[in-house]
Design an enzyme around this catalytic site. Structure first.
Site, short mmCIF file in Angstrom:
data_model
loop_
_atom_site.label_atom_id
_atom_site.label_comp_id
_atom_site.label_asym_id
_atom_site.label_seq_id
_atom_site.Cartn_x
_atom_site.Cartn_y
_atom_site.Cartn_z
N ASP A 13 -9.64 43.87 -48.23
CA ASP A 13 -11.09 43.88 -48.04
C ASP A 13 -11.42 43.27 -46.67
O ASP A 13 -10.82 42.28 -46.25
CB ASP A 13 -11.71 43.02 -49.15
CG ASP A 13 -13.22 43.10 -49.20
OD1 ASP A 13 -13.72 44.20 -49.42
OD2 ASP A 13 -13.88 42.06 -49.03
N GLU B 205 9.49 42.54 -47.54
CA GLU B 205 10.54 41.99 -48.40
C GLU B 205 10.63 42.75 -49.72
O GLU B 205 11.56 42.55 -50.49
CB GLU B 205 10.25 40.52 -48.71
CG GLU B 205 10.40 39.60 -47.52
CD GLU B 205 10.00 38.18 -47.91
OE1 GLU B 205 10.25 37.78 -49.06
OE2 GLU B 205 9.42 37.49 -47.05
C1 GLC Z 1 -16.16 45.06 -48.60
C2 GLC Z 1 -16.33 45.67 -49.96
C3 GLC Z 1 -17.75 45.45 -50.38
C4 GLC Z 1 -18.00 43.96 -50.47
C5 GLC Z 1 -17.69 43.29 -49.14
C6 GLC Z 1 -17.62 41.80 -49.27
O1 GLC Z 1 -16.92 45.70 -47.63
O2 GLC Z 1 -15.95 47.01 -49.95
O3 GLC Z 1 -18.03 46.06 -51.61
O4 GLC Z 1 -19.33 43.71 -50.82
O5 GLC Z 1 -16.44 43.70 -48.64
O6 GLC Z 1 -16.45 41.43 -49.92
#
Ligand code: GLC
Length: 531
Positions: free
Chosen positions: A218, A267
């Protein structure tokens, strides 16, 4: 009955991801096993047969970790446990085992840019004095102005409002501010702190040892912040736009984090990581997928392209160019839980649906990795929801000016029957509209003309037909408003008509078309594959 099924348990060799079709499951909205109205891990396990039938190679599960759900799981309080609303570690293990038996790899979301404000680290930070090691895991700073009552810089949160929140000092006096690029419940971690790094490594190993096949990272262009946290030249940003030149994202030092992630993954044989990389510049994008960094990076150019052949071609060319210098696989997506669904984005109604079908054929003809978002294969549209049910933090944070992302996160309709349409026996966490009752998976499986049948057939051909081998594209001359390409070294041609008039089909025999053809002509809002 359409499609050949792969034999269960068949897992293909090294670099399985290089041309995979991956299915994104927004866990909350996919399938609910215990009728509490929220999708869960056991619910996914119940649907593995469907996913195998769809023909996808792998799953991406959005966060299912312990969370107060301020951002529906992207606010993680414990990255090494399962939130009770989704199940527990045993349910996860059963799902993983079941998926592997069905020939499906499982990749999971990691959220390293921030934690939840309910994470034990953040709670400890609030209880500790400025300058303490507990606060050093986050970005706590004194404010500006004579009383320190202005935020430390002018950064805004991606969800609206300032990116800083002030907390009282433990002694009750006016205290420091902490940074949150997203909601206040998602404090940004300080990636110069070795404990933060060590903890992500521990999380990676925790899930790798359980047998996961990879990760979606993310905000992979976040994490590292520039020295001194300088003001932004343009602090007004909307949700997830191009971040070129924005000091909050794409800092050079973020690549050290990705090298660490890669070293751990190396790994473990056959594991991959894909980054969420909202970086527009091709050269800067390429850095994330260098041979010692992430295996894949989502390129969002196709998502952002309107239904226009020239724009689609430009998006494809840039996405290919962005990975060519580093020999990574391009990674395509038309849809995810953060963007309006294709049917709606391309015009809504029958027009939007026809265009979404056409773009699905374009996407599935491209070399590299394709991500499908749950419900995309059913042609689900966004749905206007009443104010009272909106849950995305964007709605509150923007002062009710942005409605947020709920309308593309509505649960999947499996079969007829309000209110839960087979998703749940209870009340779904977002209301499911009557129109979803006409788009159920059960009905579409029976209908050879449905979006689901088109996707199944296209995925199957992509896997089995020799026309889909070859990593390079060759463009053909095409009438205004159209495009045509083939994979170099094969005879398969993909043609798309975004103009208002039918055009002659390129030579060849039609393998698959997104809609009815007009004799030897390709109608508007239609794509087809020819050999
Ligand atoms: C990313 C995710 C989104 C989330 C953001 C904060 O963009 O896809 O859904 O709100 O990160 O974690």
């Amino acid at each position: 009955m359409i499609g050949l099924l792969r034999s269960p348990g068949k897992i293909s060799p090294v670099q399985w991801w290089a041309d995979a079709v991956v299915y994104q499951i927004y866990v909350r909205s996919f399938s609910d096993s215990d009728d509490d109205g929220v999708g869960d891990l056991e619910g996914i396990r119940m649907r593995l047969g469907y996913l195998e039938l769809l023909g996808v190679d792998a799953l991406w599960l959005t966060p299912f970790y312990t969370s107060p759900m301020a951002d529906h799981g992207y606010d993680v309080a414990d990255p090494r446990d399962v939130d009770p609303v989704f199940g527990d570690l045993d349910t996860f293990d059963r799902l993983l085992e079941g998926a592997h038996e069905h020939g499906l790899r499982v990749t999971i979301d990691l959220v390293p840019n921030h934690s939840s404000s309910e994470h034990e680290w953040f709670r400890a930070a609030l209880d500790s004095a400025p300058g303490s090691p507990e606060r050093a895991r986050y970005h706590f700073l004194p404010g500006r102005g004579p009383d320190g009552d202005e935020p430390p810089n002018n950064w805004t949160s991606v969800f609206g409002g300032p990116a800083w929140t002030r907390v009282p000092s433990p002694d009750g006096s006016g205290g420091e501010w902490y940074l949150h690029l997203f909601a206040p419940e998602q404090p940004d971690l300080n990636w110069t702190n070795p404990e933060v790094r060590a903890d992500l490594e521990k999380t990676l190993r925790f899930w790798l040892d359980r047998g996961v096949d990879g990760f979606r990272i993310d905000v992979a262009h976040g994490m590292s912040k520039p020295e001194g946290l300088p003001d932004a030249e343009n602090p007004d940003v909307a949700l997830l736009i191009n971040t070129d030149g924005d000091p909050r994202f794409d800092d050079d030092d973020v690549h050290d984090v990705h090298r660490m992630i890669r070293a751990v993954l190396d790994e473990y044989p056959d594991r991959m990581a894909v980054g969420e990389v909202w970086v527009g510049d091709d050269e800067r994008f390429a850095r994330y997928v260098r041979p010692d960094e992430l295996h894949l990076g989502f390129n969002f150019r196709l998502v952002r392209a309107p239904f226009d052949a020239a724009a689609v071609r430009t998006a494809i060319e840039h996405s290919l160019a962005a990975v060519a210098t580093v020999a990574a696989s391009p990674t395509w997506t038309l849809s995810n839980h953060d963007v309006s669904r294709p049917v709606t984005r391309y015009g809504g109604g029958e027009l939007g649906a026809a265009r979404a079908r056409a773009m699905t054929l374009v996407e599935l003809a491209l070399p590299g990795v394709v991500y499908l978002y749950n419900g995309e294969e059913l042609g689900l549209p966004d749905v206007d929801l009443p104010d009272a049910v909106l849950q995305d933090p964007v709605w509150e944070r923007s002062g009710h000016t942005e409605r947020g992302r709920d309308s593309y996160r509505i649960p999947v309709p499996w079969e007829d029957g309000a209110p839960g349409y087979g998703f749940t026996g209870g009340d779904p966490w977002l209301p499911m509209p009557i129109e979803y009752g006409r788009l159920t998976a059960a009905d579409q499986l029976e209908d050879t003309g449905s979006m689901l049948s088109l996707v199944r057939r296209a995925v199957e051909l992509r896997k089995t037909h020799p026309g889909f081998r070859g990593g390079e594209l060759e463009w053909f001359g095409a009438p205004e408003g159209c495009l045509a390409f083939r994979r170099v070294g094969t005879t398969l041609v993909c043609a798309l008509n975004t103009s208002a008039a039918p055009v002659p089909l390129p030579p060849g025999e039609v393998l698959l078309a997104s809609g009815p053809l007009d004799g030897a002509r390709l109608p508007p809002n239609t794509a087809c594959w020819l050999v």
